[in-house]
Write an enzyme that holds these catalytic residues in place. Structure first.
Site, PDB file in Angstrom:
ATOM      1  CE  LYS A 127       0.457   2.195   3.180  1.00 12.32           C
ATOM      2  NZ  LYS A 127       1.707   2.844   3.824  1.00 12.32           N
ATOM      3  CE1 TYR A 213      -2.388   0.159   7.058  1.00 11.81           C
ATOM      4  CE2 TYR A 213      -1.032   1.856   7.002  1.00 11.81           C
ATOM      5  CZ  TYR A 213      -1.069   0.389   6.907  1.00 11.81           C
ATOM      6  OH  TYR A 213      -0.050  -0.333   6.417  1.00 11.81           O
TER       7      TYR A 213
END
Ligand code: NAD
Length: 367
Positions: A127, A213
Site C-alpha cells: 500500500k 489506513y
C-alpha cells in the site's frame, strides 16, 4: 493442506495459468519473492515468512548488490533465486517463485507489479497500491491479462480486531452506524531526504502513506463506501514538507446518512478508530499499527484477541486465495478504490474544500 479439488478443476478449465498447476501439489508452500529489501521487508515481511504456513521466502529482488549475499546467508536463499531490477523478468522461468511481493517506494509499484504479472507470477502490491488511479488500472489489467491473482498489502484486513469491527457493523448488535472517526499518522522529522517526502517517489505525503489506513477504517467502520468527501490540508512545517502533504482532514458522507471524519499526518502520532451506532460504540486504540491492538465497547467489554503477526496472517490469506480460491481479503479493486478517494481528497483541497461526489457503489468492500 486443505482440499485442492476446486482449484485443480479451475486450472483444468484454463482459469488459472499453467505455472499455477505446479503449486497445487500436496503440502507445497508457495514461494514468495520480495522485491525491495528496505525496512518493511527486513523487519516485518521476511521474519513473518518464517512462520507462514502456506508460503515461504523463496527469493529476493534487490537493486543493492551488497544485500544479495546478506539475504542469501541469512535466509538460505539459493543464488538462482536472487534477482536485481534489470534481470528481474527472468523470474518467469523460475519454478520456485509463485508470488512476487512488491515492497518498493510507491511510484515503483506499478512497474514491478506489471513486470511480475507478465512473468506469470501472482502479485502482492504494498500500500498505497500506486500513485494514481490510472496506475491501479494498469496493474489490475496486467494481472487479469496474465491470469494471475492480485492482492494489496493491507495487513489489517487479515487481523481479528479489524474483522471484529466488520462483524459488529454487519450484524448490528448496537443498531445502525451513524458516525465513524479514523486517525492514522506518525511524527516524521528524522530524515529530510527520505523518499516518503519526495512526491516523485511517494506520489503524495501523509495521505498516501498513513491516510489509506484512515480511509480503510472509515469504510470498514461503516460497511459502506463514501458518497462524497471534502478535505483540508494543514501545514506547520513547510521547510520539512516542501513537496508532500503534512496533515489532512477529510469528511465523508455515507449512503445510509452516516458521516465520517478522517485525519492523517506526518506530524502527529495518531492511531485510533471509533464507530458510533444508535445504541452504543466501539473503539480501537491503537487501531492500525503492527499490534497488539486494543479495543473496547460501550458495554464496558474489551475487544481482545491473541496477538499474531499481521503480516503472517495477510500472506497466508493470500496464499490460500491462490491455492484454494479462498476469498481475497484485499483485492486490487480495494487499492484502486482507495486511490480514487485519495484523488478526490486532493481535488477537494485544491478547490478550497469543495465537496466532491463519489460513485463507488460497493467497490472493493470485502465483508
Ligand atoms: P524503505 O525506504 O525502508 O525501503 C525501500 C526499498 O526500496 C529499499 O530497499 C530501497 O533500496 C529500494 N529502492 C529502490 N529504488 C529506490 C529509490 N529510487 N529510492 C528509494 N528507495 C529505493 O521503505 P519501506 O518502509 O520498506 O516501504 C516500502 C513500501 O512498503 C512502501 O510502498 C510503503 O508504503 C510500504 N509499507 C507498508 C507497510 C504496511 O504496514 N503495510 C509498512 C511499511 C511500508
Amino acid at each position: 493442506m486443505k482440499t485442492i479439488k476446486g482449484v485443480g478443476a479451475m486450472a483444468a478449465m484454463g482459469v488459472l495459468p499453467m505455472s499455477n498447476l505446479a503449486c497445487q501439489s500436496q503440502g507445497r508452500k508457495l514461494g514468495v519473492a520480495l522485491v525491495g529489501m528496505g525496512s518493511y521487508s527486513t523487519y516485518q515481511l521476511a521474519p513473518a515468512l518464517q512462520d507462514t504456513q502456506h508460503c515461504y521466502l523463496a527469493g529476493v529482488v534487490t537493486g543493492t548488490p551488497a544485500k544479495e549475499k546478506e539475504w542469501a546467508d541469512k535466509y538460505g536463499i539459493p543464488s538462482a533465486n536472487i534477482y536485481n531490477y534489470e534481470n528481474f523478468d527472468a523470474i518467469a522461468d523460475n519454478k520456485d517463485i509463485d508470488v512476487v511481493y512488491v515492497v518498493l517506494p510507491n511510484a515503483m509499484h506499478a512497474e514491478f507489479c506489471i513486470r511480475a504479472a507478465k512473468a506469470g507470477k501472482h502479485v502482492i502490491c504494498e500500500k498505497p497500491m500506486a500513485i494514481s488511479v490510472k496506475e491501479c488500472d494498469d496493474i489490475i489489467n496486467a494481472c487479469n491479462e496474465a491470469g494471475v491473482k492480485l492482492g494489496v498489502g493491507y495487513r489489517l484486513q487479515s487481523e481479528p480486531y479489524t474483522n471484529e469491527i466488520k462483524r459488529i457493523v454487519r450484524e448490528k448488535p448496537f443498531g445502525e452506524v451513524r458516525y465513524v472517526s479514523a486517525e492514522a499518522g506518525y511524527r516524521s522529522r528524522s530524515n529530510p531526504d527520505q523518499w516518503r517526502l519526495d512526491k516523485a517517489l511517494a506520489g503524495g505525503g501523509a495521505l498516501l502513506n498513513m491516510g489509506v489506513y484512515a480511509i480503510q477504517g472509515a469504510i470498514y467502520g461503516t460497511g459502506q463506501n463514501p458518497i462524497s468527501v471534502s478535505a483540508q490540508e494543514f501545514s506547520t512545517d513547510p521547510e520539512y514538507f516542501k513537496d508532500t502533504d503534512e496533515s489532512i482532514s477529510a469528511q465523508f458522507k455515507f449512503p445510509n446518512g452516516a458521516t465520517g471524519n478522517i485525519f492523517t499526518s506526518h506530524s502527529a502520532n495518531v492511531n485510533r478508530h471509533y464507530s458510533a451506532f444508535d445504541n452504543g460504540w466501539l473503539e480501537l486504540n491503537p487501531a492500525n499499527n503492527y499490534g497488539p491492538l486494543s479495543g473496547r465497547l460501550s458495554t464496558g467489554e474489551e475487544i481482545k484477541f491473541p496477538h499474531e503477526s499481521q503480516q503472517k496472517l495477510q500472506m497466508d490469506d493470500f496464499a490460500l486465495h491462490v491455492l484454494e480460491n479462498a476469498p481475497n481479503k484485499a483485492p486490487g479493486e480495494m487499492g484502486k478504490r482507495d486511490m480514487i478517494i485519495c484523488e478526490a481528497i486532493y481535488q477537494s483541497i485544491a478547490e478550497g474544500g469543495r465537496t466532491i461526489d463519489l460513485d463507488l457503489g460497493r467497490m472493493g468492500i470485502v465483508d
